[in-house]
Design a protein around this motif. Structure first.
Motif, PDB file in Angstrom:
ATOM      1  N   VAL A  87      14.201  -8.134   0.104  1.00 13.64           N
ATOM      2  CA  VAL A  87      14.089  -7.561  -1.243  1.00 13.64           C
ATOM      3  C   VAL A  87      14.667  -6.155  -1.267  1.00 13.64           C
ATOM      4  CG1 VAL A  87      12.477  -6.764  -3.010  1.00 13.64           C
ATOM      5  CG2 VAL A  87      12.133  -8.985  -1.920  1.00 13.64           C
ATOM      6  N   ARG A  88      14.311  -5.350  -0.271  1.00 17.55           N
ATOM      7  CA  ARG A  88      14.855  -3.991  -0.212  1.00 17.55           C
ATOM      8  C   ARG A  88      16.378  -4.016  -0.114  1.00 17.55           C
ATOM      9  NH1 ARG A  88      10.220  -2.691   2.985  1.00 17.55           N
ATOM     10  NH2 ARG A  88      10.849  -3.286   4.481  1.00 17.55           N
ATOM     11  N   LYS A  89      16.886  -4.944   0.673  1.00 19.66           N
ATOM     12  CA  LYS A  89      18.339  -5.050   0.852  1.00 19.66           C
ATOM     13  C   LYS A  89      19.039  -5.374  -0.461  1.00 19.66           C
ATOM     14  CE  LYS A  89      21.768  -7.563   3.538  1.00 19.66           C
ATOM     15  NZ  LYS A  89      21.986  -8.629   4.509  1.00 19.66           N
ATOM     16  N   GLU A  90      18.408  -6.206  -1.292  1.00 22.61           N
ATOM     17  CA  GLU A  90      19.012  -6.628  -2.553  1.00 22.61           C
ATOM     18  C   GLU A  90      18.575  -5.790  -3.750  1.00 22.61           C
ATOM     19  OE1 GLU A  90      21.389  -8.924  -2.771  1.00 22.61           O
ATOM     20  OE2 GLU A  90      21.272  -9.111  -0.600  1.00 22.61           O
ATOM     21  N   TYR A  96      19.052  -3.787  -9.388  1.00 17.77           N
ATOM     22  CA  TYR A  96      19.064  -2.610 -10.251  1.00 17.77           C
ATOM     23  C   TYR A  96      20.354  -2.561 -11.075  1.00 17.77           C
ATOM     24  CZ  TYR A  96      19.568   2.179 -11.796  1.00 17.77           C
ATOM     25  OH  TYR A  96      19.775   3.280 -12.573  1.00 17.77           O
ATOM     26  N   TRP A  97      21.515  -2.739 -10.418  1.00 15.86           N
ATOM     27  CA  TRP A  97      22.787  -2.639 -11.136  1.00 15.86           C
ATOM     28  C   TRP A  97      22.976  -3.776 -12.122  1.00 15.86           C
ATOM     29  CZ3 TRP A  97      24.524   1.901 -11.460  1.00 15.86           C
ATOM     30  CH2 TRP A  97      24.416   2.801 -10.403  1.00 15.86           C
ATOM     31  N   ALA A  98      22.483  -4.956 -11.808  1.00 17.69           N
ATOM     32  CA  ALA A  98      22.561  -6.071 -12.754  1.00 17.69           C
ATOM     33  C   ALA A  98      21.724  -5.777 -13.994  1.00 17.69           C
ATOM     34  CB  ALA A  98      22.110  -7.367 -12.094  1.00 17.69           C
ATOM     35  N   LEU A  99      20.531  -5.242 -13.796  1.00 15.99           N
ATOM     36  CA  LEU A  99      19.670  -4.882 -14.922  1.00 15.99           C
ATOM     37  C   LEU A  99      20.304  -3.770 -15.743  1.00 15.99           C
ATOM     38  CD1 LEU A  99      17.054  -5.118 -16.512  1.00 15.99           C
ATOM     39  CD2 LEU A  99      15.994  -3.558 -14.853  1.00 15.99           C
ATOM     40  N   MET A 120      25.037 -15.863 -15.552  1.00 15.80           N
ATOM     41  CA  MET A 120      24.555 -14.827 -14.670  1.00 15.80           C
ATOM     42  C   MET A 120      23.914 -15.494 -13.463  1.00 15.80           C
ATOM     43  SD  MET A 120      21.919 -11.793 -15.594  1.00 15.80           S
ATOM     44  CE  MET A 120      20.498 -11.714 -14.552  1.00 15.80           C
ATOM     45  N   ASP A 121      24.143 -14.936 -12.300  1.00 15.15           N
ATOM     46  CA  ASP A 121      23.506 -15.446 -11.098  1.00 15.15           C
ATOM     47  C   ASP A 121      22.030 -15.085 -11.108  1.00 15.15           C
ATOM     48  OD1 ASP A 121      25.888 -16.435 -10.109  1.00 15.15           O
ATOM     49  OD2 ASP A 121      26.373 -14.556  -9.087  1.00 15.15           O
ATOM     50  N   ARG A 122      21.219 -16.007 -10.634  1.00 14.86           N
ATOM     51  CA  ARG A 122      19.774 -15.770 -10.570  1.00 14.86           C
ATOM     52  C   ARG A 122      19.486 -14.726  -9.508  1.00 14.86           C
ATOM     53  NH1 ARG A 122      15.398 -18.708 -12.477  1.00 14.86           N
ATOM     54  NH2 ARG A 122      13.494 -17.983 -11.504  1.00 14.86           N
ATOM     55  N   LEU A 123      18.626 -13.756  -9.832  1.00 14.88           N
ATOM     56  CA  LEU A 123      18.279 -12.687  -8.904  1.00 14.88           C
ATOM     57  C   LEU A 123      16.912 -12.885  -8.261  1.00 14.88           C
ATOM     58  CD1 LEU A 123      19.537  -9.685 -11.043  1.00 14.88           C
ATOM     59  CD2 LEU A 123      20.719 -10.838  -9.175  1.00 14.88           C
ATOM     60  N   THR A 124      16.142 -13.804  -8.768  1.00 12.96           N
ATOM     61  CA  THR A 124      14.798 -14.040  -8.230  1.00 12.96           C
ATOM     62  C   THR A 124      14.685 -15.457  -7.705  1.00 12.96           C
ATOM     63  OG1 THR A 124      13.959 -14.774 -10.369  1.00 12.96           O
ATOM     64  CG2 THR A 124      13.778 -12.409  -9.877  1.00 12.96           C
ATOM     65  N   ILE A 125      13.624 -15.689  -6.953  1.00 12.33           N
ATOM     66  CA  ILE A 125      13.363 -17.023  -6.433  1.00 12.33           C
ATOM     67  C   ILE A 125      12.411 -17.713  -7.393  1.00 12.33           C
ATOM     68  CG2 ILE A 125      12.425 -18.334  -4.498  1.00 12.33           C
ATOM     69  CD1 ILE A 125      13.093 -15.848  -2.743  1.00 12.33           C
ATOM     70  N   PRO A 126      12.791 -18.882  -7.928  1.00 16.38           N
ATOM     71  CA  PRO A 126      11.922 -19.533  -8.921  1.00 16.38           C
ATOM     72  C   PRO A 126      10.647 -20.083  -8.272  1.00 16.38           C
ATOM     73  CG  PRO A 126      13.783 -20.938  -8.381  1.00 16.38           C
ATOM     74  CD  PRO A 126      14.005 -19.642  -7.656  1.00 16.38           C
ATOM     75  N   ASP A 127       9.581 -20.122  -9.071  1.00 11.30           N
ATOM     76  CA  ASP A 127       8.334 -20.748  -8.623  1.00 11.30           C
ATOM     77  C   ASP A 127       8.541 -22.254  -8.583  1.00 11.30           C
ATOM     78  OD1 ASP A 127       7.042 -18.284  -8.544  1.00 11.30           O
ATOM     79  OD2 ASP A 127       6.401 -18.434 -10.636  1.00 11.30           O
ATOM     80  N   GLU A 128       7.763 -22.914  -7.746  1.00 10.49           N
ATOM     81  CA  GLU A 128       7.833 -24.368  -7.644  1.00 10.49           C
ATOM     82  C   GLU A 128       6.599 -24.943  -8.328  1.00 10.49           C
ATOM     83  OE1 GLU A 128       7.730 -27.803  -4.203  1.00 10.49           O
ATOM     84  OE2 GLU A 128       8.240 -25.745  -3.651  1.00 10.49           O
ATOM     85  N   HIS A 129       6.834 -25.790  -9.325  1.00 14.61           N
ATOM     86  CA  HIS A 129       5.718 -26.414 -10.029  1.00 14.61           C
ATOM     87  C   HIS A 129       5.213 -27.592  -9.195  1.00 14.61           C
ATOM     88  CE1 HIS A 129       6.072 -24.059 -13.707  1.00 14.61           C
ATOM     89  NE2 HIS A 129       7.373 -24.070 -13.460  1.00 14.61           N
ATOM     90  N   ILE A 130       3.920 -27.558  -8.898  1.00 17.92           N
ATOM     91  CA  ILE A 130       3.291 -28.631  -8.130  1.00 17.92           C
ATOM     92  C   ILE A 130       2.115 -29.168  -8.928  1.00 17.92           C
ATOM     93  CG2 ILE A 130       4.025 -27.721  -5.883  1.00 17.92           C
ATOM     94  CD1 ILE A 130       1.187 -26.547  -5.599  1.00 17.92           C
ATOM     95  N   GLU A 131       1.615 -30.296  -8.534  1.00 17.50           N
ATOM     96  CA  GLU A 131       0.475 -30.880  -9.228  1.00 17.50           C
ATOM     97  C   GLU A 131      -0.704 -29.912  -9.177  1.00 17.50           C
ATOM     98  OE1 GLU A 131      -2.421 -34.737  -8.889  1.00 17.50           O
ATOM     99  OE2 GLU A 131      -0.357 -34.928  -8.180  1.00 17.50           O
ATOM    100  N   GLY A 132      -1.189 -29.543 -10.325  1.00 20.05           N
ATOM    101  CA  GLY A 132      -2.342 -28.649 -10.415  1.00 20.05           C
ATOM    102  C   GLY A 132      -2.008 -27.169 -10.412  1.00 20.05           C
ATOM    103  N   GLY A 133      -0.725 -26.800 -10.442  1.00 19.67           N
ATOM    104  CA  GLY A 133      -0.431 -25.366 -10.473  1.00 19.67           C
ATOM    105  C   GLY A 133       0.999 -25.032 -10.117  1.00 19.67           C
ATOM    106  N   ILE A 134       1.132 -23.825  -9.568  1.00 20.54           N
ATOM    107  CA  ILE A 134       2.449 -23.298  -9.210  1.00 20.54           C
ATOM    108  C   ILE A 134       2.381 -22.771  -7.780  1.00 20.54           C
ATOM    109  CG2 ILE A 134       4.120 -21.460  -9.675  1.00 20.54           C
ATOM    110  CD1 ILE A 134       3.276 -21.540 -12.592  1.00 20.54           C
ATOM    111  N   ARG A 135       3.414 -23.072  -7.007  1.00 22.98           N
ATOM    112  CA  ARG A 135       3.524 -22.529  -5.662  1.00 22.98           C
ATOM    113  C   ARG A 135       4.535 -21.398  -5.703  1.00 22.98           C
ATOM    114  NH1 ARG A 135       5.461 -26.657  -1.591  1.00 22.98           N
ATOM    115  NH2 ARG A 135       3.376 -27.440  -1.969  1.00 22.98           N
TER     116      ARG A 135
END
Length: 126
Positions: A25-28, A33-36, A1-16
């Motif tokens: 987002v509105r456009k997609e 919705y249809w994928a879900l 399945m194609d990813r529908l969201t943007i993954p978080d970036e793990h950085i030292e000390g947390g998440i970006r």
């Protein structure tokens, strides 16, 4: 399945978290919705989705062979031409017959079974 969201970036000390353009987002939104909806309409759990055989019924021979002797619908590949056909043939399980190993019966030397599924004797397709 194609990813529908943007993954978080793990950085030292947390998440970006990625900054999201609300217009994009509105456009997609309907694509998401249809994928879900397609997923929810299957009625399957995520674990079942990961197991591809539940979606199609076809099991690659490379993953496993049937556990018992019976007729099975199979995809047969012609090793000389690369052509594929679907056919119903007998699988002889080694525990049920006097053979040293399990085997697909009725195959020519140039044919090999690449996938199988349980044969439905009431199906009009087989």
């Amino acid at each position: 399945m194609d990813r529908l969201t943007i993954p978080d970036e793990h950085i030292e000390g947390g998440i970006r978290r990625t900054v999201i353009d609300a217009r994009a987002v509105r456009k997609e939104a309907m694509t998401i919705y249809w994928a879900l909806k397609k997923y929810e309409d299957t009625g399957l759990t995520p674990e079942e989705i990961m197991d591809g055989e539940l979606l199609t019924g076809w099991i690659p021979v490379s993953e496993r062979l049937p556990d018992e002797s019976d007729y099975y619908c199979v995809t047969i590949e012609n090793t000389e031409t690369g052509d594929r056909i679907e056919q119903t043939i007998w699988f002889a399980h080694k525990d049920d017959y006097y053979t040293e190993e399990s085997e697909w019966r009725e195959l020519a030397d140039y044919e090999k079974v690449i996938a199988w599924r349980k044969h439905d004797p009431y199906s009009l397709e087989d």
